[in-house]
Design a protein around this motif. Sequence first.
Motif, PDB file in Angstrom:
ATOM      1  N   LEU A 110     -26.287  17.147 -82.592  1.00 25.85           N
ATOM      2  CA  LEU A 110     -27.671  17.606 -82.516  1.00 25.85           C
ATOM      3  C   LEU A 110     -28.359  17.011 -81.293  1.00 25.85           C
ATOM      4  O   LEU A 110     -29.121  17.702 -80.600  1.00 25.85           O
ATOM      5  CB  LEU A 110     -28.429  17.215 -83.784  1.00 25.85           C
ATOM      6  CG  LEU A 110     -29.916  17.578 -83.833  1.00 25.85           C
ATOM      7  CD1 LEU A 110     -30.112  19.082 -83.661  1.00 25.85           C
ATOM      8  CD2 LEU A 110     -30.538  17.101 -85.142  1.00 25.85           C
ATOM      9  N   LEU A 111     -28.085  15.740 -80.994  1.00 24.22           N
ATOM     10  CA  LEU A 111     -28.673  15.107 -79.823  1.00 24.22           C
ATOM     11  C   LEU A 111     -28.250  15.835 -78.558  1.00 24.22           C
ATOM     12  O   LEU A 111     -29.079  16.111 -77.684  1.00 24.22           O
ATOM     13  CB  LEU A 111     -28.258  13.638 -79.756  1.00 24.22           C
ATOM     14  CG  LEU A 111     -28.934  12.792 -78.670  1.00 24.22           C
ATOM     15  CD1 LEU A 111     -30.446  12.751 -78.873  1.00 24.22           C
ATOM     16  CD2 LEU A 111     -28.355  11.379 -78.662  1.00 24.22           C
ATOM     17  N   TYR A 112     -26.962  16.174 -78.444  1.00 23.35           N
ATOM     18  CA  TYR A 112     -26.488  16.906 -77.266  1.00 23.35           C
ATOM     19  C   TYR A 112     -27.162  18.269 -77.154  1.00 23.35           C
ATOM     20  O   TYR A 112     -27.516  18.716 -76.057  1.00 23.35           O
ATOM     21  CB  TYR A 112     -24.966  17.096 -77.328  1.00 23.35           C
ATOM     22  CG  TYR A 112     -24.173  15.820 -77.236  1.00 23.35           C
ATOM     23  CD1 TYR A 112     -24.660  14.710 -76.548  1.00 23.35           C
ATOM     24  CD2 TYR A 112     -22.927  15.711 -77.853  1.00 23.35           C
ATOM     25  CE1 TYR A 112     -23.930  13.536 -76.476  1.00 23.35           C
ATOM     26  CE2 TYR A 112     -22.186  14.537 -77.778  1.00 23.35           C
ATOM     27  CZ  TYR A 112     -22.694  13.456 -77.086  1.00 23.35           C
ATOM     28  OH  TYR A 112     -21.979  12.290 -77.012  1.00 23.35           O
ATOM     29  N   LYS A 113     -27.352  18.927 -78.287  1.00 30.07           N
ATOM     30  CA  LYS A 113     -28.006  20.238 -78.279  1.00 30.07           C
ATOM     31  C   LYS A 113     -29.446  20.125 -77.785  1.00 30.07           C
ATOM     32  O   LYS A 113     -29.901  20.919 -76.950  1.00 30.07           O
ATOM     33  CB  LYS A 113     -27.970  20.843 -79.680  1.00 30.07           C
ATOM     34  CG  LYS A 113     -28.627  22.210 -79.788  1.00 30.07           C
ATOM     35  CD  LYS A 113     -28.534  22.750 -81.212  1.00 30.07           C
ATOM     36  CE  LYS A 113     -29.214  24.102 -81.340  1.00 30.07           C
ATOM     37  NZ  LYS A 113     -29.126  24.640 -82.722  1.00 30.07           N
ATOM     38  N   LEU A 114     -30.172  19.125 -78.302  1.00 29.69           N
ATOM     39  CA  LEU A 114     -31.572  18.935 -77.898  1.00 29.69           C
ATOM     40  C   LEU A 114     -31.664  18.517 -76.434  1.00 29.69           C
ATOM     41  O   LEU A 114     -32.534  19.002 -75.691  1.00 29.69           O
ATOM     42  CB  LEU A 114     -32.234  17.890 -78.787  1.00 29.69           C
ATOM     43  CG  LEU A 114     -32.371  18.267 -80.270  1.00 29.69           C
ATOM     44  CD1 LEU A 114     -32.918  17.094 -81.075  1.00 29.69           C
ATOM     45  CD2 LEU A 114     -33.249  19.493 -80.447  1.00 29.69           C
ATOM     46  N   TYR A 115     -30.777  17.637 -75.993  1.00 36.18           N
ATOM     47  CA  TYR A 115     -30.765  17.230 -74.589  1.00 36.18           C
ATOM     48  C   TYR A 115     -30.471  18.428 -73.681  1.00 36.18           C
ATOM     49  O   TYR A 115     -31.071  18.572 -72.618  1.00 36.18           O
ATOM     50  CB  TYR A 115     -29.712  16.153 -74.360  1.00 36.18           C
ATOM     51  CG  TYR A 115     -30.152  14.736 -74.672  1.00 36.18           C
ATOM     52  CD1 TYR A 115     -31.402  14.455 -75.227  1.00 36.18           C
ATOM     53  CD2 TYR A 115     -29.305  13.670 -74.420  1.00 36.18           C
ATOM     54  CE1 TYR A 115     -31.781  13.164 -75.515  1.00 36.18           C
ATOM     55  CE2 TYR A 115     -29.683  12.357 -74.700  1.00 36.18           C
ATOM     56  CZ  TYR A 115     -30.915  12.113 -75.246  1.00 36.18           C
ATOM     57  OH  TYR A 115     -31.296  10.819 -75.521  1.00 36.18           O
ATOM     58  N   GLY A 116     -29.555  19.275 -74.100  1.00 38.78           N
ATOM     59  CA  GLY A 116     -29.229  20.454 -73.299  1.00 38.78           C
ATOM     60  C   GLY A 116     -30.414  21.385 -73.162  1.00 38.78           C
ATOM     61  O   GLY A 116     -30.734  21.855 -72.058  1.00 38.78           O
ATOM     62  N   ARG A 117     -31.084  21.636 -74.273  1.00 45.71           N
ATOM     63  CA  ARG A 117     -32.267  22.508 -74.255  1.00 45.71           C
ATOM     64  C   ARG A 117     -33.352  21.931 -73.355  1.00 45.71           C
ATOM     65  O   ARG A 117     -33.922  22.632 -72.507  1.00 45.71           O
ATOM     66  CB  ARG A 117     -32.799  22.662 -75.680  1.00 45.71           C
ATOM     67  CG  ARG A 117     -34.036  23.533 -75.826  1.00 45.71           C
ATOM     68  CD  ARG A 117     -34.728  23.295 -77.146  1.00 45.71           C
ATOM     69  NE  ARG A 117     -35.371  21.972 -77.195  1.00 45.71           N
ATOM     70  CZ  ARG A 117     -35.867  21.432 -78.309  1.00 45.71           C
ATOM     71  NH1 ARG A 117     -35.784  22.071 -79.462  1.00 45.71           N
ATOM     72  NH2 ARG A 117     -36.450  20.246 -78.262  1.00 45.71           N
ATOM     73  N   PHE A 134     -31.318  11.338 -67.628  1.00 46.11           N
ATOM     74  CA  PHE A 134     -31.839   9.969 -67.607  1.00 46.11           C
ATOM     75  C   PHE A 134     -33.221   9.905 -68.256  1.00 46.11           C
ATOM     76  O   PHE A 134     -33.498   9.025 -69.079  1.00 46.11           O
ATOM     77  CB  PHE A 134     -31.913   9.457 -66.167  1.00 46.11           C
ATOM     78  CG  PHE A 134     -32.723   8.199 -66.009  1.00 46.11           C
ATOM     79  CD1 PHE A 134     -32.209   6.972 -66.384  1.00 46.11           C
ATOM     80  CD2 PHE A 134     -34.016   8.254 -65.506  1.00 46.11           C
ATOM     81  CE1 PHE A 134     -32.961   5.810 -66.262  1.00 46.11           C
ATOM     82  CE2 PHE A 134     -34.777   7.108 -65.382  1.00 46.11           C
ATOM     83  CZ  PHE A 134     -34.253   5.879 -65.759  1.00 46.11           C
ATOM     84  N   LEU A 135     -34.101  10.846 -67.884  1.00 51.14           N
ATOM     85  CA  LEU A 135     -35.445  10.874 -68.448  1.00 51.14           C
ATOM     86  C   LEU A 135     -35.408  11.063 -69.963  1.00 51.14           C
ATOM     87  O   LEU A 135     -36.132  10.391 -70.705  1.00 51.14           O
ATOM     88  CB  LEU A 135     -36.263  11.992 -67.817  1.00 51.14           C
ATOM     89  CG  LEU A 135     -36.670  11.812 -66.353  1.00 51.14           C
ATOM     90  CD1 LEU A 135     -37.265  13.102 -65.820  1.00 51.14           C
ATOM     91  CD2 LEU A 135     -37.662  10.671 -66.206  1.00 51.14           C
ATOM     92  N   LEU A 136     -34.562  11.976 -70.415  1.00 53.33           N
ATOM     93  CA  LEU A 136     -34.491  12.265 -71.843  1.00 53.33           C
ATOM     94  C   LEU A 136     -33.924  11.088 -72.625  1.00 53.33           C
ATOM     95  O   LEU A 136     -34.437  10.735 -73.697  1.00 53.33           O
ATOM     96  CB  LEU A 136     -33.654  13.521 -72.080  1.00 53.33           C
ATOM     97  CG  LEU A 136     -34.254  14.815 -71.530  1.00 53.33           C
ATOM     98  CD1 LEU A 136     -33.255  15.951 -71.624  1.00 53.33           C
ATOM     99  CD2 LEU A 136     -35.550  15.165 -72.267  1.00 53.33           C
ATOM    100  N   GLU A 137     -32.882  10.466 -72.086  1.00 49.95           N
ATOM    101  CA  GLU A 137     -32.291   9.321 -72.788  1.00 49.95           C
ATOM    102  C   GLU A 137     -33.271   8.141 -72.826  1.00 49.95           C
ATOM    103  O   GLU A 137     -33.431   7.478 -73.859  1.00 49.95           O
ATOM    104  CB  GLU A 137     -30.993   8.913 -72.105  1.00 49.95           C
ATOM    105  CG  GLU A 137     -30.300   7.708 -72.733  1.00 49.95           C
ATOM    106  CD  GLU A 137     -29.721   7.986 -74.112  1.00 49.95           C
ATOM    107  OE1 GLU A 137     -29.330   7.014 -74.782  1.00 49.95           O
ATOM    108  OE2 GLU A 137     -29.658   9.160 -74.534  1.00 49.95           O
ATOM    109  N   ALA A 138     -33.922   7.880 -71.702  1.00 48.17           N
ATOM    110  CA  ALA A 138     -34.857   6.754 -71.645  1.00 48.17           C
ATOM    111  C   ALA A 138     -36.027   6.950 -72.597  1.00 48.17           C
ATOM    112  O   ALA A 138     -36.399   6.040 -73.351  1.00 48.17           O
ATOM    113  CB  ALA A 138     -35.360   6.570 -70.218  1.00 48.17           C
ATOM    114  N   THR A 139     -36.623   8.140 -72.589  1.00 48.04           N
ATOM    115  CA  THR A 139     -37.779   8.377 -73.458  1.00 48.04           C
ATOM    116  C   THR A 139     -37.368   8.459 -74.927  1.00 48.04           C
ATOM    117  O   THR A 139     -38.135   8.069 -75.811  1.00 48.04           O
ATOM    118  CB  THR A 139     -38.548   9.648 -73.038  1.00 48.04           C
ATOM    119  OG1 THR A 139     -37.646  10.772 -72.982  1.00 48.04           O
ATOM    120  CG2 THR A 139     -39.198   9.453 -71.669  1.00 48.04           C
TER     121      THR A 139
END
Length: 201
Positions: A110-117, A134-139
Amino acid sequence: MGRKPAITRGAVASAALEIIDRDGMAGFSLERIATALHVRAPSLYNHFADKSEILTAVARAVVLETPRVPDPAPGQWREWLVSECVEFRNTLLRHPNAVPTVFAYFPESLLYKLYGRDSRLLAAHGVPSARALFLLEATHRMTVGSAVCTATGRPALVELPRPDSTEGKDWRSAAATDADESLFVEMLRAFLDGVDLGDKH
């Protein structure tokens, strides 16, 4: 006509989350889930391999409860990302007893799906693809960390703003969540304003 299943994966996750919300992880057990669903505990294994798979389903249910923020206007991707993080944090804090469970059992798929979107959305607003993840993982880490601190009562080590509406009240307990959210938003904005997007060369 086929017989309708007595229980479903969604029903099990909902019952488990309700138990965790009410009694914390100390109250979580397969027996209590089964009792809530009026079935026998062994029947849960028809749907889940083990307890950790149920907790992953609980984490997924909480994450999917988060409202979707409308796509940003041109040039407003930073505020959009802040709003996304605030919505997710608010969802987590509606289930404070489950926050550590979401942290520990967040389903990677699910995390990969949300990051992709969200990476595609950021790219459409001019964020270099090399920096979007990087922005998505950090936030994401900031969001979950802030929720864990608030849910577990870990106090901020900086002075929190005192809302005017709490005069004469125990403002630290009455407005702790609002103050923590203000601090969280300020941290997010400071991070996003200072991050190097690597597109200035």
